[in-house]
Write an enzyme that holds these catalytic residues in place. Structure first.
Site, PDB file in Angstrom:
ATOM      1  N   HIS A 168     -29.920  14.660   8.368  1.00 43.30           N
ATOM      2  CA  HIS A 168     -29.514  13.253   8.311  1.00 43.30           C
ATOM      3  C   HIS A 168     -28.401  13.041   7.286  1.00 43.30           C
ATOM      4  O   HIS A 168     -27.461  12.266   7.518  1.00 43.30           O
ATOM      5  CB  HIS A 168     -30.709  12.353   7.965  1.00 43.30           C
ATOM      6  CG  HIS A 168     -31.841  12.476   8.931  1.00 43.30           C
ATOM      7  ND1 HIS A 168     -33.103  11.959   8.675  1.00 43.30           N
ATOM      8  CD2 HIS A 168     -31.923  13.062  10.159  1.00 43.30           C
ATOM      9  CE1 HIS A 168     -33.892  12.235   9.699  1.00 43.30           C
ATOM     10  NE2 HIS A 168     -33.199  12.898  10.605  1.00 43.30           N
TER      11      HIS A 168
ATOM     12  N   HIS B   8     -31.176   9.037  17.968  1.00 43.30           N
ATOM     13  CA  HIS B   8     -31.526   9.885  16.828  1.00 43.30           C
ATOM     14  C   HIS B   8     -31.334  11.359  17.171  1.00 43.30           C
ATOM     15  O   HIS B   8     -30.955  12.158  16.309  1.00 43.30           O
ATOM     16  CB  HIS B   8     -32.967   9.637  16.374  1.00 43.30           C
ATOM     17  CG  HIS B   8     -33.277  10.362  15.096  1.00 43.30           C
ATOM     18  ND1 HIS B   8     -32.932   9.857  13.858  1.00 43.30           N
ATOM     19  CD2 HIS B   8     -33.859  11.563  14.849  1.00 43.30           C
ATOM     20  CE1 HIS B   8     -33.290  10.712  12.919  1.00 43.30           C
ATOM     21  NE2 HIS B   8     -33.854  11.758  13.505  1.00 43.30           N
TER      22      HIS B   8
ATOM     23  N   ASP C 262     -29.121  14.026  15.082  1.00 40.68           N
ATOM     24  CA  ASP C 262     -29.545  15.371  14.666  1.00 40.68           C
ATOM     25  C   ASP C 262     -28.511  16.432  15.065  1.00 40.68           C
ATOM     26  O   ASP C 262     -28.241  17.366  14.301  1.00 40.68           O
ATOM     27  CB  ASP C 262     -30.904  15.719  15.290  1.00 40.68           C
ATOM     28  CG  ASP C 262     -32.067  15.048  14.573  1.00 40.68           C
ATOM     29  OD1 ASP C 262     -31.903  14.600  13.425  1.00 40.68           O
ATOM     30  OD2 ASP C 262     -33.159  14.977  15.168  1.00 40.68           O
TER      31      ASP C 262
ATOM     32  N   HIS D 118     -33.701  21.041  16.957  1.00 38.15           N
ATOM     33  CA  HIS D 118     -33.004  21.668  15.837  1.00 38.15           C
ATOM     34  C   HIS D 118     -32.816  23.167  16.083  1.00 38.15           C
ATOM     35  O   HIS D 118     -31.788  23.736  15.710  1.00 38.15           O
ATOM     36  CB  HIS D 118     -33.785  21.448  14.539  1.00 38.15           C
ATOM     37  CG  HIS D 118     -33.792  20.029  14.086  1.00 38.15           C
ATOM     38  ND1 HIS D 118     -32.637  19.354  13.738  1.00 38.15           N
ATOM     39  CD2 HIS D 118     -34.806  19.142  13.909  1.00 38.15           C
ATOM     40  CE1 HIS D 118     -32.945  18.115  13.375  1.00 38.15           C
ATOM     41  NE2 HIS D 118     -34.246  17.967  13.472  1.00 38.15           N
TER      42      HIS D 118
END
Length: 272
Positions: free
Chosen positions: A77, A232, A236, A258
């Site tokens: 973030h 979001h 990421d 991720h």
């Protein structure tokens, strides 16, 4: 196209999302060519780890960077905010293993950088131009990057929750678009996962104040966007691909994570 850093040091204190620990970060100006570097000031010798793809050691639920004794996690973030506000060089002093979760989005870090101000430096910025399509695929998930004159992210999120389902986002990532459309989007969590996550030592600092939490039927947190989840996810990706540098390319992803994002980052670096 000159490199940029923050104009002055600024501080933010909060708790880590996964660690639940109180933590303070101080972002400081850094010379040209430094990149983004984290310094663990709570450890002897203040060991440092650079925010580069080669230092990623874990990508379960968050991105972890490690170099010797210097280890930081859940950096995506903050890195997304640095990327979008075009901060090339910065020293991030941190007194724990994880930056503050803040409100679960990048917006507090955007405001932190805006408070610090930005200065141009007398060295030209390097740009990573994607010239060949690269793809990472695992089962029904994938992320790919294609040649493109700009930086664009197209993401399809597929979630079995009745309030989520399929969400689609497609954004040309500029500073204004990031601040307005992406930065406010918060981390998503589910009540049924809470105990399992805590048993793994994760989400110990999570709450309704720093995540969008769903029970089996509805969101327990007021949404900032109807499609906050996919926004979001795009946030990421920006933070994870910031580990490569400044990119010209079009990212297309379906159900990426991720792990896939950072795998693509490493693949891009190998092709440079």
């Amino acid at each position: 196209m000159h490199q940029r850093t923050v104009a002055k040091a600024v501080t933010y204190t909060g708790i880590g999302l996964h660690s639940g620990q109180d933590v303070t970060i101080i972002i400081k100006p850094a010379p040209p060519g430094t990149g983004i570097v984290f310094s663990r000031i709570d450890l002897p010798g203040k060991p440092q780890v650079a925010a580069i793809a080669g230092n990623v050691t874990n990508a379960m639920r968050a991105t972890t960077l490690e170099n010797g004794l210097a280890k930081v996690l859940t950096v995506e973030h903050l890195l997304a905010a640095f990327y979008a506000l075009e901060i090339d060089n910065c020293l991030v002093e941190i007194n724990a293993a994880e930056p503050p979760v803040a409100d679960g989005s990048s917006l507090p870090f955007v405001k932190m950088i805006q408070e610090a101000g930005v200065v141009e430096q007398n060295v030209l910025r390097k740009l990573v131009t994607i010239e060949k399509t690269q793809i990472i695929r695992v089962n029904d998930k994938f992320i790919t990057i294609l040649p493109y004159d700009g930086f664009r992210i197209t993401f399809t999120s597929i979630n079995p929750h009745p309030m989520l389902g399929v969400q689609f986002g497609d954004y040309e990532i500029t500073q204004d678009v990031f601040i307005r459309e992406i930065a406010p989007a918060r981390t998503i969590g589910f009540m049924h996962e809470v105990e399992a996550l805590k048993a793994q030592g994760l989400a110990l600092g999570g709450s309704l104040e720093n995540a969008v939490v769903y029970d089996n039927e509805k969101a327990l947190t007021p949404l900032r966007f109807e499609d906050e989840l996919v926004r979001h996810k795009i946030l990421d990706i920006i933070g994870d691909l910031a580990l490569v540098g400044r990119i010209k390319g079009h990212v297309i992803a379906v159900k990426s994570s991720h792990a896939l994002n950072t795998a693509l980052a490493k693949e891009i670096v190998e092709h440079i």
